[in-house]
Write an enzyme that holds these catalytic residues in place. Structure first.
Site, mmCIF file in Angstrom:
data_model
loop_
_atom_site.group_PDB
_atom_site.id
_atom_site.type_symbol
_atom_site.label_atom_id
_atom_site.label_comp_id
_atom_site.label_asym_id
_atom_site.label_seq_id
_atom_site.Cartn_x
_atom_site.Cartn_y
_atom_site.Cartn_z
ATOM 1 N N ARG A 16 0.802 -1.222 0.000
ATOM 2 C CA ARG A 16 0.000 0.000 0.000
ATOM 3 C C ARG A 16 0.839 1.278 0.000
ATOM 4 N NH1 ARG A 16 -4.067 -1.390 4.798
ATOM 5 N NH2 ARG A 16 -2.503 -2.995 5.231
ATOM 6 N N ASN A 223 1.138 1.252 7.439
ATOM 7 C CA ASN A 223 0.860 0.420 6.273
ATOM 8 C C ASN A 223 0.728 1.205 4.978
ATOM 9 O OD1 ASN A 223 0.619 -2.295 7.493
ATOM 10 N ND2 ASN A 223 -1.072 -1.355 8.612
ATOM 11 N N ASN A 373 35.374 43.618 8.354
ATOM 12 C CA ASN A 373 34.123 43.767 7.613
ATOM 13 C C ASN A 373 34.328 43.330 6.163
ATOM 14 O OD1 ASN A 373 31.275 45.002 7.548
ATOM 15 N ND2 ASN A 373 32.279 45.927 5.777
ATOM 16 N N TYR A 383 39.198 27.639 -5.116
ATOM 17 C CA TYR A 383 39.292 26.369 -5.852
ATOM 18 C C TYR A 383 39.833 26.634 -7.248
ATOM 19 C CZ TYR A 383 37.603 21.866 -7.748
ATOM 20 O OH TYR A 383 37.496 20.633 -8.331
#
Length: 453
Positions: A16, A223, A373, A383
């Site tokens: 179900r 169920n 800041n 990267y």
């Protein structure tokens, strides 16, 4: 208790659910149903955990590959008695076994402790409910359990009984070895019923002890998707209630989700639609705005998190102002009185006392000094397509808007970076650095226009 085994029935398909995943892998509060049951068993100190698997068993085993489990296959689903029969070859002959279901996820540790610590060789979990229709009734005589009668077999009088069988048992292993082999499937369903061992015990004069759970939801199974959703909300309401009893101000408990654990100080406030995952800690006077998702993070006292911020394995200091729409990724660490503003993202970055990044910035693999800041639109280019590099920013640094800091690079204390600069080399302290093209006006240039057809 010592010598405790747990048997968890987890072989069902869950038709179900309309899913390619087995029912016991469907999620409740962020974890598979079966994970809830297994975690409870481990908290009890169960020495041996037996899981009976069936439909899509490889998925189930893969999901718990890091757990210490005795796996037993039930190739054909021929009833609950048949399922536990499959465990007999690996079931100890001494001690007791708890028999649980992988689709009944919220059974409590306290409840199972009471069940496993009875003096009886055979104990079961029962509960009185207002509407027992469809459930097995507990039939007693002189206060003692003498039978379990299913709805379809019950007389009109028996149907008035409100005490029902939960399907949770704690039984001496010697009894299981003795009785399970004598089960038969002489019934309309052609299945082997675990409840038949109750009758065998009564016939042998074994007195059956009963224990009731604290909450009805502890024995509620799943169920279909509707039951899963209803149990999710029941569990979330329960967790919200426990937090409110500790003094947490949850604006609307019906719009709160805790998918893990939350430790709180005093006067914590949580607005609507907040999701908390994993293990989290909120200090005194922490305020969480609407729509935040906070995972495995620790937020110190006095910090305010504005709406729609995302935390993942972050550590946030005292008196911080975070958000809105901020994102703190793993190993984002802020000290005291730090400001992280709108659409600012931190990843593996540590910000010292009083540091600020209030608008539209990305700081990855960085350290930011005290009172520094960071201007709007600034990023650390950490990267190069292969490796990650670190950016180090000193104390009292002022970084203008739309700056690119190309790592590895270090800015000394009190450096000022002009807006729009791309910084590729280290800058000594107290310096003004500007790295951008000179503004040029091109005389005689005309913007192209479309020709009219």
């Amino acid at each position: 208790m010592t010598n405790l085994t747990t048997i968890i029935m987890a072989a069902g398909k869950g038709t179900r659910m309309k899913s390619t995943r087995p029912k016991v892998l469907q999620p409740l509060a962020g974890k598979p149903l079966l994970q809830h049951v297994l975690t409870t068993a481990k908290k009890l100190g169960s020495q041996k955990n037996i899981i009976i698997y069936g439909f899509e068993g490889r998925q189930v085993k893969d999901a718990f590959a890091n757990e210490s489990i005795d796996w037993v296959e039930q190739a054909e689903q021929l009833g609950t008695g048949h399922a536990v029969q499959m465990a007999l070859p690996v079931l100890p002959t001494d001690g007791k076994s708890l028999i649980l279901s992988g689709d009944v996820p919220l059974i409590g540790v306290d409840t199972l402790e009471k069940l496993s610590n009875t003096d009886s060789r055979f104990a079961m979990l029962t509960i009185n409910i207002a509407n027992p229709f469809g459930l097995g009734r507990i039939v007693r005589k002189d206060g003692k359990v003498i039978a379990i009668v299913e709805e379809k077999d019950a007389t009109d009088t028996q149907k008035q009984i409100s005490e029902i069988n939960s399907g949770v048992y704690c039984v001496d292993n010697a009894i299981l070895h003795n009785y399970l082999k004598n089960l038969n499937n002489n019934n309309a369903q052609g299945e082997y019923y675990l409840t038949d061992i109750v009758k065998m015990a009564v016939d042998d004069g074994i007195e059956i002890a009963t224990v009731s759970p604290t909450y009805q939801f502890e024995i509620e199974g799943v169920n279909d998707r509707i039951q899963l959703a209803n149990l999710e909300r029941t569990w979330q309401a329960h967790q919200a209630e426990n937090l409110m009893k500790q003094g947490v101000h949850i604006i609307d408990p019906s719009r709160f989700d805790l998918r893990g654990t939350l430790t709180v100080g005093r006067d914590v406030e949580i607005d609507i639609n907040v999701i908390i995952e994993g293990d989290c800690t909120f200090g005194d006077n922490v305020k969480i705005g609407a729509g935040c998702v906070i995972k495995n993070s620790h937020i110190a006292s006095g910090t305010v998190v504005q709406p729609y911020s995302l935390f993942d394995n972050a550590v946030v200091g005292e008196q911080n102002q975070i958000g809105t729409f901020s994102r703190l990724r793993p190993n984002a660490v802020t000290a005291k009185d730090v400001h992280i503003g709108n659409f600012v993202e931190l990843k593996n970055t540590q910000m010292a006392d009083g540091a600020k990044a209030n608008h539209l910035a990305y700081l990855g693999d960085s350290t930011v000094g005290e009172r520094t800041n960071i201007g709007a639109g600034t990023i650390t280019a950490n990267y190069d397509g292969v490796n990650k590099f670190k950016t180090t920013i000193g104390n009292d640094v002022s970084v203008g808007s739309n700056v690119v800091l190309v790592a590895p690079v270090t800015l000394g204390d009190k450096v000022t970076v002009g807006a729009g600069s791309t910084i590729t080399k280290d800058v000594a302290e107290d310096k003004l650095v500007v790295a951008r093209g000179r503004q040029t006006v091109i005389d005689g240039w005309v913007r192209p226009v479309k020709e009219k057809k």
